[in-house]
Structures are given as structure tokens and as C-alpha cells.
Design a protein around this motif. Structure first.
Motif, PDB file in Angstrom:
ATOM      1  N   THR A 200      87.922  30.761  30.253  1.00  0.00           N
ATOM      2  CA  THR A 200      86.990  29.742  29.666  1.00  0.00           C
ATOM      3  C   THR A 200      86.630  28.380  30.658  1.00  0.00           C
ATOM      4  O   THR A 200      85.694  27.772  30.824  1.00  0.00           O
ATOM      5  CB  THR A 200      87.716  28.940  28.445  1.00  0.00           C
ATOM      6  OG1 THR A 200      87.761  30.322  27.507  1.00  0.00           O
ATOM      7  CG2 THR A 200      86.643  28.073  27.870  1.00  0.00           C
ATOM      8  N   TRP A 201      87.942  28.300  31.345  1.00  0.00           N
ATOM      9  CA  TRP A 201      87.650  27.153  32.411  1.00  0.00           C
ATOM     10  C   TRP A 201      86.901  27.615  33.594  1.00  0.00           C
ATOM     11  O   TRP A 201      85.992  26.798  33.800  1.00  0.00           O
ATOM     12  CB  TRP A 201      89.192  26.853  32.914  1.00  0.00           C
ATOM     13  CG  TRP A 201      88.952  25.942  33.995  1.00  0.00           C
ATOM     14  CD1 TRP A 201      89.345  24.687  34.051  1.00  0.00           C
ATOM     15  CD2 TRP A 201      89.286  26.177  35.470  1.00  0.00           C
ATOM     16  NE1 TRP A 201      89.237  23.887  35.250  1.00  0.00           N
ATOM     17  CE2 TRP A 201      89.183  25.012  36.096  1.00  0.00           C
ATOM     18  CE3 TRP A 201      89.091  27.361  36.315  1.00  0.00           C
ATOM     19  CZ2 TRP A 201      89.022  25.047  37.717  1.00  0.00           C
ATOM     20  CZ3 TRP A 201      89.024  27.412  37.705  1.00  0.00           C
ATOM     21  CH2 TRP A 201      89.107  26.120  38.284  1.00  0.00           C
ATOM     22  N   LEU A 202      86.881  28.842  33.978  1.00  0.00           N
ATOM     23  CA  LEU A 202      86.086  29.257  35.010  1.00  0.00           C
ATOM     24  C   LEU A 202      84.709  29.396  34.648  1.00  0.00           C
ATOM     25  O   LEU A 202      83.658  28.915  35.710  1.00  0.00           O
ATOM     26  CB  LEU A 202      86.633  30.585  35.453  1.00  0.00           C
ATOM     27  CG  LEU A 202      86.160  31.034  36.672  1.00  0.00           C
ATOM     28  CD1 LEU A 202      86.262  30.307  38.067  1.00  0.00           C
ATOM     29  CD2 LEU A 202      86.576  32.423  37.038  1.00  0.00           C
ATOM     30  N   TYR A 203      84.135  29.522  33.513  1.00  0.00           N
ATOM     31  CA  TYR A 203      82.755  29.730  33.258  1.00  0.00           C
ATOM     32  C   TYR A 203      82.395  28.487  32.264  1.00  0.00           C
ATOM     33  O   TYR A 203      81.314  28.830  31.625  1.00  0.00           O
ATOM     34  CB  TYR A 203      82.557  30.892  32.613  1.00  0.00           C
ATOM     35  CG  TYR A 203      82.755  32.095  33.568  1.00  0.00           C
ATOM     36  CD1 TYR A 203      81.797  32.324  34.738  1.00  0.00           C
ATOM     37  CD2 TYR A 203      83.882  32.932  33.697  1.00  0.00           C
ATOM     38  CE1 TYR A 203      81.948  33.496  35.398  1.00  0.00           C
ATOM     39  CE2 TYR A 203      84.283  33.726  34.674  1.00  0.00           C
ATOM     40  CZ  TYR A 203      82.942  34.237  35.401  1.00  0.00           C
ATOM     41  OH  TYR A 203      83.123  35.186  36.320  1.00  0.00           O
ATOM     42  N   GLN A 204      82.920  27.324  32.324  1.00  0.00           N
ATOM     43  CA  GLN A 204      82.484  26.303  31.670  1.00  0.00           C
ATOM     44  C   GLN A 204      81.187  25.768  32.079  1.00  0.00           C
ATOM     45  O   GLN A 204      80.726  26.192  33.472  1.00  0.00           O
ATOM     46  CB  GLN A 204      83.465  25.156  31.828  1.00  0.00           C
ATOM     47  CG  GLN A 204      83.709  24.572  33.346  1.00  0.00           C
ATOM     48  CD  GLN A 204      84.716  23.799  33.290  1.00  0.00           C
ATOM     49  OE1 GLN A 204      84.721  22.551  32.618  1.00  0.00           O
ATOM     50  NE2 GLN A 204      85.892  23.898  33.779  1.00  0.00           N
ATOM     51  N   GLN A 211      85.910  22.430  41.567  1.00  0.00           N
ATOM     52  CA  GLN A 211      86.860  22.907  40.609  1.00  0.00           C
ATOM     53  C   GLN A 211      87.759  24.192  41.202  1.00  0.00           C
ATOM     54  O   GLN A 211      88.922  24.272  41.103  1.00  0.00           O
ATOM     55  CB  GLN A 211      86.145  23.387  39.348  1.00  0.00           C
ATOM     56  CG  GLN A 211      85.933  21.955  38.563  1.00  0.00           C
ATOM     57  CD  GLN A 211      85.005  22.313  37.400  1.00  0.00           C
ATOM     58  OE1 GLN A 211      83.772  22.088  37.207  1.00  0.00           O
ATOM     59  NE2 GLN A 211      85.690  22.699  36.326  1.00  0.00           N
ATOM     60  N   THR A 212      86.826  25.124  41.396  1.00  0.00           N
ATOM     61  CA  THR A 212      87.671  26.350  42.182  1.00  0.00           C
ATOM     62  C   THR A 212      88.391  25.918  43.479  1.00  0.00           C
ATOM     63  O   THR A 212      89.606  26.132  43.909  1.00  0.00           O
ATOM     64  CB  THR A 212      86.677  27.425  42.535  1.00  0.00           C
ATOM     65  OG1 THR A 212      86.020  27.925  41.267  1.00  0.00           O
ATOM     66  CG2 THR A 212      87.511  28.593  43.391  1.00  0.00           C
ATOM     67  N   ALA A 213      87.838  25.045  44.369  1.00  0.00           N
ATOM     68  CA  ALA A 213      88.664  24.438  45.459  1.00  0.00           C
ATOM     69  C   ALA A 213      89.750  23.737  45.224  1.00  0.00           C
ATOM     70  O   ALA A 213      90.884  23.801  45.931  1.00  0.00           O
ATOM     71  CB  ALA A 213      87.458  23.586  46.329  1.00  0.00           C
ATOM     72  N   SER A 214      90.083  23.298  43.866  1.00  0.00           N
ATOM     73  CA  SER A 214      91.240  22.456  43.674  1.00  0.00           C
ATOM     74  C   SER A 214      92.398  23.347  43.424  1.00  0.00           C
ATOM     75  O   SER A 214      93.283  22.834  43.603  1.00  0.00           O
ATOM     76  CB  SER A 214      90.837  21.405  42.299  1.00  0.00           C
ATOM     77  OG  SER A 214      90.712  22.444  40.986  1.00  0.00           O
ATOM     78  N   ILE A 215      91.950  24.201  43.139  1.00  0.00           N
ATOM     79  CA  ILE A 215      93.280  25.434  42.881  1.00  0.00           C
ATOM     80  C   ILE A 215      93.937  25.706  43.972  1.00  0.00           C
ATOM     81  O   ILE A 215      95.095  26.293  43.825  1.00  0.00           O
ATOM     82  CB  ILE A 215      92.653  26.708  42.098  1.00  0.00           C
ATOM     83  CG1 ILE A 215      91.952  26.359  40.749  1.00  0.00           C
ATOM     84  CG2 ILE A 215      93.804  27.928  41.909  1.00  0.00           C
ATOM     85  CD1 ILE A 215      91.368  27.766  40.208  1.00  0.00           C
ATOM     86  N   ALA A 216      93.275  25.702  45.303  1.00  0.00           N
ATOM     87  CA  ALA A 216      94.179  25.770  46.455  1.00  0.00           C
ATOM     88  C   ALA A 216      95.355  25.044  46.602  1.00  0.00           C
ATOM     89  O   ALA A 216      96.246  25.553  47.253  1.00  0.00           O
ATOM     90  CB  ALA A 216      93.168  25.514  47.483  1.00  0.00           C
ATOM     91  N   SER A 217      95.397  23.947  45.932  1.00  0.00           N
ATOM     92  CA  SER A 217      96.420  23.082  46.056  1.00  0.00           C
ATOM     93  C   SER A 217      97.860  23.521  45.495  1.00  0.00           C
ATOM     94  O   SER A 217      99.033  23.212  45.879  1.00  0.00           O
ATOM     95  CB  SER A 217      96.422  21.892  45.357  1.00  0.00           C
ATOM     96  OG  SER A 217      96.309  22.135  43.830  1.00  0.00           O
TER      97      SER A 217
END
Length: 323
Positions: A200-204, A211-217
Motif C-alpha cells: 500500500t505504501w509503495l503504490y500510494q 520515498q523509495t530512496a529514503s529506504i536506503a537509510s
């Protein structure tokens, strides 16, 4: 004689900073807002954003003459992009009384590189949301590698790493790969508790690459915990960034001479494993290259680029006329 005034815009994909300085470095105005890459937000939104920034700058300073202005903009990858961005900037400037004597419009990384090295050989590698490198021989010849956007490029970037993490989580969920601590760390970061919530988060509706880049942290924590998948992703990211360096040096016809490679962007500044592995790869192949981590915010490089433009104008005025 009045002191020269410069205007610098660092127009990135994530944020945009406009600053007005005196040539001596006094900050007269500075403001940061969201990203203005027209490829991401569209021409109209980019024009409106820059118009508001410029209008705010004028209302605050009441200046009319700007001796040199540099608009360092993400999204200038082709001649067509340059035409589009130039139109956006000129439309935005029409709403203010600013009179700009020397106007420079460049790709944001190219402008930052010139600000860093001026007329010396060097390169600037950035890995943030995206990844790109620009290099110069110090004599006016400039080359680039990477930076062609998330659909075709950006290997080793925050977005690329985020995608690798997501793929690892989903593949582990399907039993195609071994379990990874990345799942737990991603869930904690996003404050979710299930794969369904992750989808759901990925396909909002208002999803962005950032947003995807933020996961890299979460990658560096997983590496510190010894997670094999995280270590593998980190090693591949460093290798991909090294390939950008190698491609740039090949285009530049680099020989074993003094050369400074500057590193910037969230991945290279904050993920010490990837930065360290990249340094190792470069030193093994190109031992003559000096590697320097950028400490100043990118807008400071753009300010230096504006000063360099002003210096070149002054030098050109001193040259005797051709007969």
C-alpha cells in the motif's frame, strides 16, 4: 563603486535553495523549498516554484541589479532539457524587477563541479536520490556519466538501493531468498507491520522516487548487524559508482596525473561502508587520484560558480579588442 551581487539557485530533485550574496560572501537572502526538477513536477509547477522564490527574494532585498546569477538545475540532461529549463527560468524572472547582467543556466552537478575546481582538472560524483558524475580536464572540456534517471540509470543511488532492498524483502517473503534483517528495519522505518501495508505504501497515489530512496537509510544498520544481503547490496552499489568514475575518466582520456575526485550526496556522505569500498576500488585502479568528501552544502558550490562567472566577465573586459 557598489559591491557586486550574485544570485545562486541550487535546483535539485529533492529541494531548491536560492541565495543572494555579496561578492565578499555576505548573505543577503536565502530560502529553501521543495524540488524543482521539471521532469518530476512538470513545467508549470517548476515555473510557479521558482517564481515564488524569486519574488520572495526581491521583496526581502529590494535589489534590482544582479551582476551574476547561476541557476544550477536538476533535469538538464539534453539540449531539449536546457531549452525547457531556460524557458522556465526566463518566465519566472519576468515576475520580478531583477536585471541580471550575467546569466548561467547549467546542470546542477556541472555547475557545482565548476564551482569546486574552476580551471583545474577534477570530477564530482554524486549519489543521492540519483547518481551522476561530471569531470573536467580544467581546460573547458567537460564530460558526464550516469544521471539518466531512475527508468534507465541511477545505479548505486539511494533510489537504486531502495529498490534492491524492496526486492530483497519481497523475494525473502516468497521464499526465493534467505530471510534478511532488512524487512524488520524497513517496517520500523515506515511504521508498518505487514507486507500488505508495504505494498500500500509503495503504490500510494502521491508516490515519489524520493520515498523509495529514503529506504536506503536502513542499509548501513543492516550491514553493521552483519546481514549478508545488505552487505551484498552495498558492495554492488560501490561497484556501480566505481563504474561511473571509470566511464568518466575514459571519456576524459585521463592519464596518471594529479586529479581530485569530489564525493557528495547522502549515500556517499552517510554510508561509510559504500564510501569506503568505493575509495578502495578507485585507489586500486587509479592511485594518483585524490578523493575529497564535500563538506559544504551544494549551494555553496553554486555560489562559487557564480563568483567564477563574474571573474570570467571581468577578465573578458580586460582583454584588448580584436582588430
Amino acid at each position: 563603486m557598489k559591491e557586486s551581487i550574485i544570485l545562486a539557485v541550487d535546483g535539485g530533485a529533492t529541494k531548491t535553495t536560492l541565495t543572494i550574496r555579496s561578492i565578499q560572501g555576505n548573505c543577503i537572502f536565502e530560502k529553501t523549498t521543495s524540488g524543482c526538477n521539471y521532469q518530476t513536477i512538470g513545467v508549470d509547477a517548476a515555473t510557479e516554484l521558482l517564481s515564488h522564490l524569486l519574488h520572495s527574494a526581491y521583496l526581502s532585498t529590494k535589489l534590482e541589479t544582479i551582476h551574476a546569477a547561476v541557476f544550477a538545475m536538476a533535469g538538464i540532461d539534453t539540449k531539449s532539457d536546457l531549452q525547457t529549463v531556460t524557458h522556465i527560468i526566463k518566465q519566472s524572472l519576468q515576475g520580478t524587477p531583477f536585471h541580471i547582467e550575467e546569466l548561467v543556466i547549467e546542470n546542477d552537478v556541472q555547475a557545482a563541479l565548476v564551482g569546486l575546481v574552476e580551471n583545474q582538472p577534477g570530477a564530482l560524483l554524486i549519489s543521492g536520490t540519483g547518481s551522476i558524475i561530471f569531470g573536467t580536464d580544467g581546460k573547458g572540456y567537460i564530460v558526464r556519466a550516469g544521471g539518466w534517471g531512475h527508468r534507465a540509470s541511477d545505479e548505486g543511488s539511494g533510489y537504486w538501493i531502495g529498490r534492491q532492498i524492496l526486492k530483497a524483502v519481497f523475494r525473502a517473503e516468497e521464499g526465493l531468498e534467505k530471510p534478511t534483517i532488512l524487512k524488520k528495519l524497513v517496517f520500523e522505518k515506515l511504521q508498518i507491520h505487514s507486507i500488505d501495508q508495504l505494498v500500500t505504501w509503495l503504490y500510494q497515489v502521491d508516490y515519489t522516487n524520493a520515498q523509495t530512496a529514503s529506504i536506503a537509510s536502513v542499509l548501513k544498520e543492516a550491514v553493521s548487524l552483519g546481514d549478508k544481503k545488505a552487505i551484498h547490496i552495498s558492495e554492488i552499489a560501490a561497484e556501480e559508482l566505481f563504474l561511473l568514475v571509470k566511464a568518466m575518466l575514459t571519456k576524459l582520456h585521463y592519464e596518471d596525473k594529479g586529479f581530485t575526485l569530489y564525493l557528495n550526496g547522502g549515500i556517499l556522505k552517510h554510508d561509510l561502508f559504500i564510501q569506503g569500498r568505493l575509495r578502495q576500488l578507485i585507489h586500486q585502479t587509479y592511485p594518483q587520484i585524490t578523493i575529497s568528501l564535500c563538506e559544504d552544502p551544494p549551494v555553496e558550490d553554486i555560489v562559487r560558480r557564480a563568483k567564477y562567472a563574474l571573474k570570467n566577465v571581468a577578465l573578458s573586459k580586460k582583454k584588448p579588442p580584436l582588430h
